[in-house]
Scaffold this motif. Structure first.
Motif, PDB file in Angstrom:
ATOM      1  N   PHE A 164     -11.330   2.193 -11.619  1.00 55.65           N
ATOM      2  CA  PHE A 164     -11.557   3.109 -10.504  1.00 55.65           C
ATOM      3  C   PHE A 164     -10.796   4.416 -10.728  1.00 55.65           C
ATOM      4  CE2 PHE A 164     -10.357   4.744  -6.297  1.00 55.65           C
ATOM      5  CZ  PHE A 164     -11.625   4.941  -5.776  1.00 55.65           C
ATOM      6  N   LEU A 174     -18.234  13.726  -1.230  1.00 53.96           N
ATOM      7  CA  LEU A 174     -18.518  12.468  -1.943  1.00 53.96           C
ATOM      8  C   LEU A 174     -17.680  11.313  -1.396  1.00 53.96           C
ATOM      9  CD1 LEU A 174     -18.823  13.541  -5.704  1.00 53.96           C
ATOM     10  CD2 LEU A 174     -20.625  12.649  -4.211  1.00 53.96           C
ATOM     11  N   LEU A 175     -16.379  11.572  -1.200  1.00 51.71           N
ATOM     12  CA  LEU A 175     -15.490  10.515  -0.703  1.00 51.71           C
ATOM     13  C   LEU A 175     -15.938  10.048   0.684  1.00 51.71           C
ATOM     14  CD1 LEU A 175     -11.968  11.855  -1.783  1.00 51.71           C
ATOM     15  CD2 LEU A 175     -13.315  10.062  -2.862  1.00 51.71           C
ATOM     16  N   SER A 176     -16.360  11.005   1.520  1.00 45.63           N
ATOM     17  CA  SER A 176     -16.792  10.623   2.871  1.00 45.63           C
ATOM     18  C   SER A 176     -18.080   9.804   2.811  1.00 45.63           C
ATOM     19  CB  SER A 176     -17.029  11.848   3.747  1.00 45.63           C
ATOM     20  OG  SER A 176     -16.059  12.813   3.520  1.00 45.63           O
ATOM     21  N   ILE A 177     -19.000  10.211   1.931  1.00 48.26           N
ATOM     22  CA  ILE A 177     -20.278   9.484   1.829  1.00 48.26           C
ATOM     23  C   ILE A 177     -20.020   8.029   1.423  1.00 48.26           C
ATOM     24  CG2 ILE A 177     -22.417   9.253   0.495  1.00 48.26           C
ATOM     25  CD1 ILE A 177     -22.548  12.308   0.390  1.00 48.26           C
ATOM     26  N   PHE A 178     -19.135   7.842   0.438  1.00 45.53           N
ATOM     27  CA  PHE A 178     -18.894   6.480  -0.061  1.00 45.53           C
ATOM     28  C   PHE A 178     -17.750   5.767   0.665  1.00 45.53           C
ATOM     29  CE2 PHE A 178     -21.131   8.571  -3.584  1.00 45.53           C
ATOM     30  CZ  PHE A 178     -22.178   7.683  -3.733  1.00 45.53           C
ATOM     31  N   HIS A 179     -17.286   6.344   1.768  1.00 42.36           N
ATOM     32  CA  HIS A 179     -16.206   5.753   2.564  1.00 42.36           C
ATOM     33  C   HIS A 179     -14.980   5.413   1.735  1.00 42.36           C
ATOM     34  CE1 HIS A 179     -18.669   5.660   6.114  1.00 42.36           C
ATOM     35  NE2 HIS A 179     -19.639   5.150   5.401  1.00 42.36           N
ATOM     36  N   ILE A 180     -14.569   6.340   0.902  1.00 46.91           N
ATOM     37  CA  ILE A 180     -13.347   6.127   0.112  1.00 46.91           C
ATOM     38  C   ILE A 180     -12.246   6.928   0.788  1.00 46.91           C
ATOM     39  CG2 ILE A 180     -12.268   6.430  -2.152  1.00 46.91           C
ATOM     40  CD1 ILE A 180     -15.194   6.411  -3.288  1.00 46.91           C
ATOM     41  N   SER A 240      -6.979   5.886  -1.523  1.00 43.56           N
ATOM     42  CA  SER A 240      -7.652   5.249  -2.669  1.00 43.56           C
ATOM     43  C   SER A 240      -7.967   6.296  -3.725  1.00 43.56           C
ATOM     44  CB  SER A 240      -8.957   4.567  -2.282  1.00 43.56           C
ATOM     45  OG  SER A 240      -8.920   4.045  -1.000  1.00 43.56           O
ATOM     46  N   TYR A 241      -8.411   7.470  -3.287  1.00 43.79           N
ATOM     47  CA  TYR A 241      -8.690   8.539  -4.256  1.00 43.79           C
ATOM     48  C   TYR A 241      -7.451   8.838  -5.083  1.00 43.79           C
ATOM     49  CZ  TYR A 241      -9.200  13.117  -6.306  1.00 43.79           C
ATOM     50  OH  TYR A 241      -9.197  14.146  -7.201  1.00 43.79           O
TER      51      TYR A 241
END
Lengths: 230, 134
Positions: free
Chosen positions: A6, A46-52, A56-57
């Motif tokens: 990841f 992108l992070l919001s779309i994939f709920h990250i 975690s990022y």
């Protein structure tokens, strides 16, 4: 194992997005397309779309982030190369940085007081023109909220990098020295990254003033805050 | 080979930053570790203890990608959705205006003084009087 994978994906994603956005910026060179800004927006989306979540990022992001320390150290290189000019112009440099620090901090205090912003937020805004690692520490010393300070530091950086060039043209700040010092003392490393577009002399003036701002700012910050709390 | 050299040089810069961090903690200095590291490197270069070629490639490379290094910190803004509110907008506007004031003031001040020094230097050249400037 999964976490390592990841982390690698996040790092590659960040770098790829940055390279693409840099190409876009070089092609159109429109101020709002500044690669840091566009890359950040794309990644947040992108992070919001994939709920990250942000934490975690940062499993991957921290590897890029940890290079900021050595990058600050690396500023010694342009400084050293331009040392003769720095020494001969020490007076305009120090004065510019000092005036920048005082006007920057007092203007925040005045506006925020007039608009009735709470004390902790004001204190988090005070070190906005200092480079991130320094601003975080100053904010903590003053009693602000350090993560909030990062946000203000970034806004100050963008303001300088995006609006700075046109604004300085208006004010007829056209010498390489003046521009470099303005970038460095108002917009720290983001301004310094932008100042590289004006050549090595402007870059080193900007890094000199960013460094001086950081050093003087960590001393002046508490004094300004103290004067206004009485 | 070039890449290995750059990585090695970045490791040297990292070491300086680390030593700065340690000094910062041990002596409880108000100046951040990375800035102390930078001052140490600057001192080392000036005193010729560290040859320029030991860090040149690594430092040049890091400064070239400097804006990339800010992105992880920037993304942290996503944790503050409260900034998208009237109060948040006010804070952002204050920051922007204050940054412009800082920029204008420091830029104009330094440019004004720079021009004064240049004028004085020209005068010195014309009259050939060696006065102690500054």
């Amino acid at each position: 194992m999964q976490q390592t994978l990841f982390a690698i994906i996040v790092i590659l994603l960040t770098i790829t997005a940055y390279i693409l956005m840099t190409r876009l910026y070089v092609r159109f060179s429109f101020p709002l397309l500044l690669p840091v800004l566009t890359t950040t927006i794309i990644l947040i989306v992108l992070l919001s779309i994939f709920h990250i979540s942000y934490s975690s990022y940062m499993i991957g992001g921290q590897w890029i982030h940890s290079l900021l320390g050595p990058a600050v150290v690396a500023l010694a290189y342009p400084l050293y190369k331009q040392r003769h000019i720095v020494v001969s112009y020490w007076f305009p440099i120090i004065s510019g940085v000092f005036v920048g620090l005082i006007t920057g901090m007092t203007s925040v205090l005045l506006f925020a007081r007039v608009l009735g912003i709470d004390q902790t937020l004001i204190l988090s805004m005070l070190p906005k023109s200092l480079t991130t690692p320094v601003a975080l520490q100053v904010s903590e010393v003053l009693g602000g909220i350090p993560p909030m300070t990062t946000v203000f530091v970034m806004i100050a950086g963008f303001t300088g990098a995006i609006l700075g060039p046109a604004f300085m043209k208006r004010l007829r700040i056209n010498s390489s020295l003046g521009k470099g010092i303005a970038f460095g003392s108002a917009s720290h490393a983001l301004g310094t990254a932008k100042s590289a577009e004006y050549g090595e002399f402007t870059l080193s003036m900007s890094s000199v003033s960013m460094t001086l701002s950081a050093i003087l700012g960590s001393i002046i910050g508490p004094i300004v805050a103290w004067m206004f709390t009485i | 080979m070039k890449i290995i050299n750059i990585i090695f040089q970045i490791a040297i810069l990292y070491a300086f930053s680390f030593v700065g961090e340690v000094l910062h903690d041990v002596f409880n200095l108000p100046i951040p570790g990375s800035i102390i590291g930078m001052l140490l490197l600057l001192g080392g270069l000036s005193l010729k203890i560290i040859p320029l070629r030991f860090i040149e490639a690594g430092a040049g490379y890091l400064l070239k990608i400097l804006s990339l290094l800010f992105i992880p910190a920037m993304i942290g803004i996503m944790n503050y959705p409260a900034l998208i509110s009237i109060k948040g907008a006010m804070l952002i506007v204050i920051t922007i205006i204050s940054t412009m004031i800082t920029m204008g003031a420091s830029g104009m001040m330094s440019q004004f003084l720079e021009k004064r020094i240049q004028k004085r230097k020209e005068k010195d050249k014309c009259s050939k009087h060696y006065s102690q400037s500054l």
